[in-house]
Structures are given as structure tokens and as C-alpha cells.
Design a protein around this motif. Structure first.
Motif, PDB file in Angstrom:
ATOM      1  N   LEU A   1     133.537  98.659  44.851  1.00  0.00           N
ATOM      2  CA  LEU A   1     133.566  97.503  46.238  1.00  0.00           C
ATOM      3  C   LEU A   1     132.641  99.329  47.502  1.00  0.00           C
ATOM      4  CD1 LEU A   1     134.908  95.836  48.262  1.00  0.00           C
ATOM      5  CD2 LEU A   1     137.064  96.742  48.374  1.00  0.00           C
ATOM      6  N   GLU A   2     132.313  98.413  48.442  1.00  0.00           N
ATOM      7  CA  GLU A   2     132.055  99.262  49.274  1.00  0.00           C
ATOM      8  C   GLU A   2     132.768  98.921  50.102  1.00  0.00           C
ATOM      9  OE1 GLU A   2     128.156 101.189  49.470  1.00  0.00           O
ATOM     10  OE2 GLU A   2     128.292 101.390  47.594  1.00  0.00           O
ATOM     11  N   ILE A   3     133.134  99.969  51.653  1.00  0.00           N
ATOM     12  CA  ILE A   3     133.253  99.498  52.796  1.00  0.00           C
ATOM     13  C   ILE A   3     132.742 100.299  53.580  1.00  0.00           C
ATOM     14  CG2 ILE A   3     135.210  98.594  54.256  1.00  0.00           C
ATOM     15  CD1 ILE A   3     136.986  98.536  51.615  1.00  0.00           C
ATOM     16  N   ASN A   4     132.822 100.027  55.274  1.00  0.00           N
ATOM     17  CA  ASN A   4     131.750 101.271  56.187  1.00  0.00           C
ATOM     18  C   ASN A   4     132.487 101.106  57.001  1.00  0.00           C
ATOM     19  OD1 ASN A   4     129.148 101.753  54.465  1.00  0.00           O
ATOM     20  ND2 ASN A   4     128.523  99.220  54.840  1.00  0.00           N
ATOM     21  N   ARG A   5     132.101 102.218  57.770  1.00  0.00           N
ATOM     22  CA  ARG A   5     133.067 102.560  58.746  1.00  0.00           C
ATOM     23  C   ARG A   5     133.443 101.534  60.426  1.00  0.00           C
ATOM     24  NH1 ARG A   5     134.633 107.339  60.655  1.00  0.00           N
ATOM     25  NH2 ARG A   5     133.924 108.544  58.852  1.00  0.00           N
ATOM     26  N   GLY A   6     133.956 101.039  60.502  1.00  0.00           N
ATOM     27  CA  GLY A   6     134.095  99.658  61.360  1.00  0.00           C
ATOM     28  C   GLY A   6     134.011  98.910  61.230  1.00  0.00           C
ATOM     29  N   GLU A   7     134.436  98.428  59.743  1.00  0.00           N
ATOM     30  CA  GLU A   7     134.795  96.520  59.781  1.00  0.00           C
ATOM     31  C   GLU A   7     135.443  96.536  59.530  1.00  0.00           C
ATOM     32  OE1 GLU A   7     131.902  95.210  56.105  1.00  0.00           O
ATOM     33  OE2 GLU A   7     132.356  97.201  55.393  1.00  0.00           O
ATOM     34  N   PHE A   8     135.983  94.727  59.757  1.00  0.00           N
ATOM     35  CA  PHE A   8     137.480  94.271  59.632  1.00  0.00           C
ATOM     36  C   PHE A   8     136.962  93.832  58.190  1.00  0.00           C
ATOM     37  CE2 PHE A   8     140.402  91.917  62.342  1.00  0.00           C
ATOM     38  CZ  PHE A   8     141.487  92.360  61.704  1.00  0.00           C
TER      39      PHE A   8
END
Ligand SMILES: Nc1ncnc2c1ncn2[C@@H]1O[C@H](COP(=O)(O)OP(=O)(O)OP(=O)(O)O)[C@@H](O)[C@H]1O
Ligand SMILES: [Mg+2]
Lengths: 231, 411
Positions: free
Chosen positions: A29-36
Motif C-alpha cells: 500500500l502507498e498513501i500520499n500526503r494529503g489523502e483521505f
């Protein structure tokens, strides 16, 4: 890597007697800055397990977790505490406020454990409580607050140290729908102010607030609406 | 955040369970109270001994007739009247570092004045005796060399005798009958209180040694010159050991004791006698020390138990603290401090209880007690040590708890 969170082939097994429960299997999994991000899935699918790994509360059986390109589980316990303190904020379904501390003191808790001291921690805690709309309830004990108010205190506590990642496990599970909407609106505001939010929920309506939804079943990701997410 | 400081937190959490906390530290309270009592009694005994040593006179050796050990059996002093006035003179002459060698005879006699009578120790002495012990008169005068030379019928009486025989009227110039002779009271000694054996040192009267031999006491058919005791005062405390050896040598020579034959006298150091006379205190203090030890152990286990319960109850709080950045050592410190605080509160209560109990000892057991600031320090140090020792395990358990459990509560 530009992403805030990278999970790399995470496995988590729990041992119950001689039986092994696979709570998570091969999660990438990758989550970027500012995601919801909303994490959904049936009960027992591993949502809370995933969140506790993201929150550095639990170690995976194998696999790596990079936060800010830092290999989290290669760090010392002390550094893990610091990561929890400065980079992560957590909100629980049943609030988990400390019953013998006032609202203000609960909010100030992460500041108390902050390694590099803040000039005026009380002022900071007060400002955040005002931000979540509880400026008039600072001296109240948790038992003197409604569920919605308690969850606002919990949110204030989670963001008081300016974390990068806000994690929420069923934050509205114990609230009625109108309070739920107010809390979700608050999270939405925070997310728009450049906070990254990962929200675990059963409720499709709650999940609809998020811009990306990850589906779990039996510990594996079976769906991800995020364009840059790796499934 | 001051209001979140560890000490403040510890106070709050003790206060939140006040009755449970007090119950848990009962053992510590009893243990510390016992410690306070032991220290008060031991300090009292020490102060009493040094007071008595002062009243005995410093650097005194007591030479008495009788074998030190005869065939493994110790003979009572004075059964053989082997010491003489001449021995006293020889000791004074031949042993270096000796200030005074004062001969003494004494016997319990019934004395009479008017229609009152009183049984007391009648002692025949020379003026040197008063010098050796440092005794002074409150009224009148002491015996002098003329009284001894002329075997005058004069007497110096102790306070108790004055009280019993004269009932408040002035004894000076009055007469005391001892056996068939009447003695003129020329002095009343200053009050001295009890000695280390509990004997009243004011219940005594002194007449010239010569008069005692002629009229009243210490008359021995075998040895008319015999005395019961020779009191020896040395120049300093350091010279006592050497003086003891030298006196033994002089007396063995004079008494013609050679080779491996046993002495017919014994020499005692009064300070040592005084110090070994506190056996009852020792038994009491060792008993109460044992009680203190057991109570502190029980108290410590009580505190450990309550802390373990507290850790279990507060597993959520610990998880929350860990989740928001507390390090394991922060949690450990918090719980350790709480255990120490709990025990210190117990220690302070114990200090009060011990103080109150110790105050009752002089009237209940007749022993002196003494309080000092050190005691409070010992009490607090002991109780916090108990807190540290018995707080370690709960604190360690708290520090190792698993914050992931927080998210499992929904299961
Ligand atoms: N400490 C543990 N010991 C054994 N099994 C565990 C443990 N923690 C979690 N599990 C198991 O791991 C699986 C995933 O649990 P998890 O709490 O992540 O599910 P969840 O998706 O959050 O469920 P829910 O929606 O009911 O909260 C479950 O089958 C659970 O029984
Ligand atoms: Mg869950």
C-alpha cells in the motif's frame, strides 16, 4: 519515494494456542500526503490490525513499513515512541480519553511526552480545543462531556502535535448520525488543511467522505479506488 | 505541563483510590512505626548510657576481690577479702597514669534518726573516692583527710537518705545511728539519679574508711585491712587498658600469685559494664526490628499487589499514553513513582504512629527514649526504598504492556 506511507508485503499472524490467525496477508500500500483514505471490510477482515501497524502500535510478522522513507520497524523502541508522538495521531471508536484528566489535560498529553519541549504547551492545547469547537469545555472531565464532545477532544489530542498521519478506527461508531456527520465534517476540514487521514469504518456512508477506499477481506486488499495505490 | 507532571499524576491516582491505598500501605505504616520505635529506644539507651558513664565518672576501673574465674565458675565479688588499703596505696604509687586509687568498703545497714529508720548502703571511703567519681555536696561539706585520720564519727548522706530519715528538715548537724554508733551529718550529696543497673545512687551514706573499720563494717577477722573495692581513676581513656595490665601485675606480685595461678581479684571497666548492661533493650529492639522487617515485607507485598491491580485496571490508560508517545521508561517511571509515593505516605503515617507509641514506652516499660530528625529521614528513606523494591515489578509490567490492545477493544 514521494509517498508518506509505504507498506511493503506486510503479513501479520496472531497465534491463538496452536492455531494461527492470518490477520493480514501480503498487504502492499502507498498513501500520499494529503489523502483521505477509508478502509472498509467485514468484521475480522484485519482493518484494526492494519491501523495498529500504521500507528506503530504493533509490529507486522514480516514486511516493511516506510514512513517518510524511514524504515519504521528497524527503529528502536525509543524512536518508535517519538514517531507516535510527532508523526501520528490516533482516534478510537470509544474515545479512550483518560478519565481523571480534564479535556485540556487530555489534549495536552502528547505535548507532555514531546522530546523537544514547546514554549507554551497549554496555550497550544487550548488553541486546538478551540479549533474543534470546545473552547468552553476545557475544564470538563470526560464523564461530563457528550460522546460527540469526547470525540472532539480525542481529535484535538490526535492533532495537537501536528502529525502527518491521522488514523481513526470507527471514529463515529459510537455516535448518532448527526454527531457523526459533524465529526466527519471536522475530519474533512483537517484533511483539507493538508493532513493525511486514514479512516476505518463499516459504514458506506462514512466511507463516502473519503476520496479513496481500500477494501479488505480476510486480511488481503481486494479493492482500492486510489489511482496511485498498489493493490 | 506542570499539572501533568509525574508527581502530580501520582498524587491524583493515589487520591482517586484513597481508602484502598491506605489499606494497602497498612503494613508499611506498622513497619515504619516499628522502625521509629526501635530507633527511639536505641537512641534513648545510647543517651542513657552516656549519661550514666558521665555520672559514674570517666576513666574508672573497679578492682574487686575474688577470682575472675575459678574452675570455670565465677565467684561473687567479695567472698574472699583479698584486697587491702595497702594494695590501694601500692597501685597509686606504682602504676603510671593513675590519678586516684580509692579504697572502699560497703555494707547494707539499717540506719536510724529519731523515730525513723532506713536501710541503705553504708560506705567507708577516703576523700579520694569523691574525687574519683566527681561527686560534690549540695549542702555542707565532704569527708576530708582529718576525718579519716581521726576516725571521726561524721557522715555524708545521699539525697534519698536525707529524704527518708529527715523528712524535709535540714539534716546538717543532726545525728544518724549506724549500729551502736552515732554519726554527725556534715554534708548532703548532690542528686545523681539511677545508675545503669537501676540502682538509686542517692540511696547511700559515706563515713570515713577508718571509722567504718573500727565501729561498723568491713571488719574481717582474717584480714583487718581488707577493703571491698578499689576505685581507680586513670589519666585518660587511652591509658585504661595499660593501667588494667599494670594493676594486675602489681597485685599479683603483692599477693604472691605466680605462674598460671589465677588472680584473686578482678578488674572491671565501668564503661564496659554499663554498655553490656542493656540486654533488655537489645532483646526488645531486636524483637521490634524483626516486626519492622516482617511488616515492611508484608506492606511491600501489599503495595505490589495494589499496584499490579492498578496496572491491570489502567491498561487502557497505559495504552493511550504509549500511543501518544510515552516511552516505556516514562510509563515505568510513572508507576514506580506512584508506588514510592504510596509507601512514603505510609511512611509518614508510620512516623506519626511510631512517635505516639514510642512516647508511651518510658511509662510502660521504664526505658528512656530519644527522638531526633534523623528518624524522620530514616522512616522516609525506608518507606521509599520499599516503594522502589516492590514497585519495580508492577512498573515493569506496565512499561511492557501492549498498546495494540487499544484497537482490539471492539472485538
Ligand atoms: N491479539 C490477537 N490474538 C489473536 N487473534 C487476533 C488478535 N488480534 C486480532 N486477531 C484476529 O485477527 C483478525 C483481524 O482482526 P481485526 O481486529 O484487525 O479485525 P477488524 O477488521 O478490525 O474487525 P472489526 O470490524 O470487528 O473491528 C480477526 O480474525 C481477529 O480475531
Ligand atoms: Mg476493528
Amino acid at each position: 519515494m514521494s509517498s508518506l506511507v509505504t507498506l511493503d508485503h506486510i503479513h501479520k499472524q496472531h497465534r491463538l494456542g496452536n492455531q494461527t490467525v492470518h490477520a493480514l496477508s501480503d498487504v502492499c500500500l502507498e498513501i500520499n500526503r494529503g489523502e483521505f483514505v477509508a478502509v472498509v471490510g467485514p468484521s475480522g477482515s484485519g482493518k484494526s490490525t492494519l491501523l495498529s501497524i500504521l500507528g506503530c502500535l504493533d509490529r507486522p510478522s514480516c514486511g516493511s513499513y516506510y514512513l517518510h522513507d524511514e524504515d519504521v520497524f528497524a527503529q528502536s523502541k525509543i524512536r518508535l515512541s517519538e514517531l507516535r508522538n510527532r508523526h501520528i495521531g490516533i482516534i478510537f471508536q470509544d474515545f479512550n480519553l483518560l478519565p481523571r484528566l480534564t479535556a485540556l489535560e487530555n489534549v495536552a498529553l502528547p505535548l507532555f511526552y514531546r522530546r523537544e519541549p514547546m514554549r507554551n504547551p497549554t496555550a497550544r492545547a487550548r488553541a486546538v480545543l478551540e479549533e474543534v469547537g470546545l473552547g468552553t469545555r476545557m475544564r470538563h472531565m470526560p464523564a461530563q462531556l457528550s460522546g460527540g464532545e469526547q470525540q472532539r477532544v480525542a481529535i484535538a489530542r490526535a492533532i495537537v502535535n501536528d502529525p502527518d498521519l491521522l488514523l481513526a478506527d470507527e471514529p463515529t461508531g459510537a455516535l448518532d448520525t448527526s454527531t457523526r456527520d459533524a465529526i466527519l465534517a471536522l475530519l474533512d476540514v483537517l484533511q483539507r488543511a493538508a493532513l493525511t487521514v486514514v479512516l476505518v469504518t463499516h459504514d458506506p456512508e462514512v466511507a463516502s467522505y473519503a476520496r479513496r477506499t481500500i477494501r479488505l477481506r480476510d486480511g488481503a486488499i481486494i479493492g482500492d479506488t486510489g489511482c496511485r495505490g498498489a493493490a | 505541563m506542570r499539572s501533568l507532571s509525574y508527581v502530580h499524576l501520582a498524587f491524583r491516582s493515589v487520591r482517586a483510590h484513597i481508602s484502598r491505598s491506605i489499606l494497602a500501605v497498612t503494613g508499611v505504616v506498622i513497619g515504619i512505626a516499628a522502625v521509629v520505635i526501635v530507633v527511639a529506644v536505641a537512641e534513648g539507651a545510647r543517651a542513657e548510657i552516656s549519661r550514666q558513664i558521665n555520672s559514674l565518672g570517666s576513666n574508672l576501673l573497679l578492682v574487686q576481690p575474688g577470682a575472675q574465674v575459678a574452675g570455670g565458675v565465677r565467684q561473687p565479688a567479695g567472698t574472699v577479702l583479698s584486697l587491702t588499703t595497702a594494695d590501694a596505696l601500692a597501685i597509686a604509687r606504682e602504676v603510671p597514669d593513675i590519678v586516684i586509687a580509692a579504697p572502699f568498703v560497703g555494707e547494707e545497714k539499717t540506719t536510724i534518726s529519731g523515730d525513723l529508720n532506713w536501710s541503705t548502703l553504708v560506705a567507708g571511703v577516703t576523700p579520694k573516692f569523691f574525687e574519683a567519681r566527681g561527686w560534690r555536696v549540695a549542702d555542707g561539706q565532704l569527708l576530708n583527710d582529718d576525718h579519716v585520720a581521726s576516725a571521726a564519727k561524721v557522715v555524708v548522706i545521699g539525697r534519698t537518705v536525707a529524704r527518708e530519715l529527715f523528712k524535709g528538715s535540714d539534716p546538717l548537724g543532726r545525728f544518724v545511728r549506724i549500729e551502736r554508733s552515732s554519726y554527725l551529718v556534715i554534708g548532703v550529696l548532690a542528686e545523681k539519679g539511677q545508675d545503669f543497673t537501676g540502682r538509686d545512687q542517692d540511696d547511700v551514706m559515706f563515713i570515713p574508711l577508718s571509722s567504718a573499720k573500727i565501729f561498723t563494717i568491713g571488719r574481717s577477722q582474717v584480714n583487718p585491712e581488707a577493703v571491698h573495692t578499689i576505685l581507680v581513676k586513670t589519666e585518660s581513656a587511652q591509658s585504661m587498658q595499660a593501667a588494667e595490665t599494670a594493676i594486675a601485675r602489681v597485685l599479683r606480685l603483692r599477693h604472691k600469685i605466680v605462674g598460671r595461678k589465677a588472680d584473686d581479684f578482678r578488674i572491671q571497666n565501668l564503661i564496659q559494664v554499663a554498655q553490656t548492661s542493656d540486654r533488655a533493650y537489645r532483646q526488645f529492639t531486636s524483637l521490634v526490628s524483626t516486626l519492622a522487617g516482617i511488616s515492611l515485607l508484608v506492606g511491600g507485598i501489599g503495595v505490589m499487589n495494589i499496584m499490579l491491580v492498578s496496572v491491570t485496571e489502567r491498561i487502557n490508560e497505559i495504552g493511550v499514553r504509549l500511543a501518544f508517545g510515552a516511552r516505556p521508561q516514562d510509563i515505568r517511571r510513572q508507576f514506580l513513582l506512584e508506588a514510592v509515593l504510596l509507601c512514603t505516605i505510609g511512611g509518614l503515617l508510620g512516623l506519626i504512629v511510631g512517635y505516639v507509641c514510642a512516647r508511651a514506652i518510658p511509662s510502660a516499660l521504664g526505658w528512656p527514649i530519644e527522638f531526633n530528625g534523623q528518624m524522620a529521614l530514616i522512616a522516609i528513606a525506608c518507606s521509599s526504598l520499599v516503594g522502589v523494591v516492590f514497585g519495580l515489578l508492577p512498573a515493569e509490567r506496565a512499561a511492557r504492556s501492549d498498546p495494540a490492545a487499544l484497537l482490539r477493544s471492539g472485538l
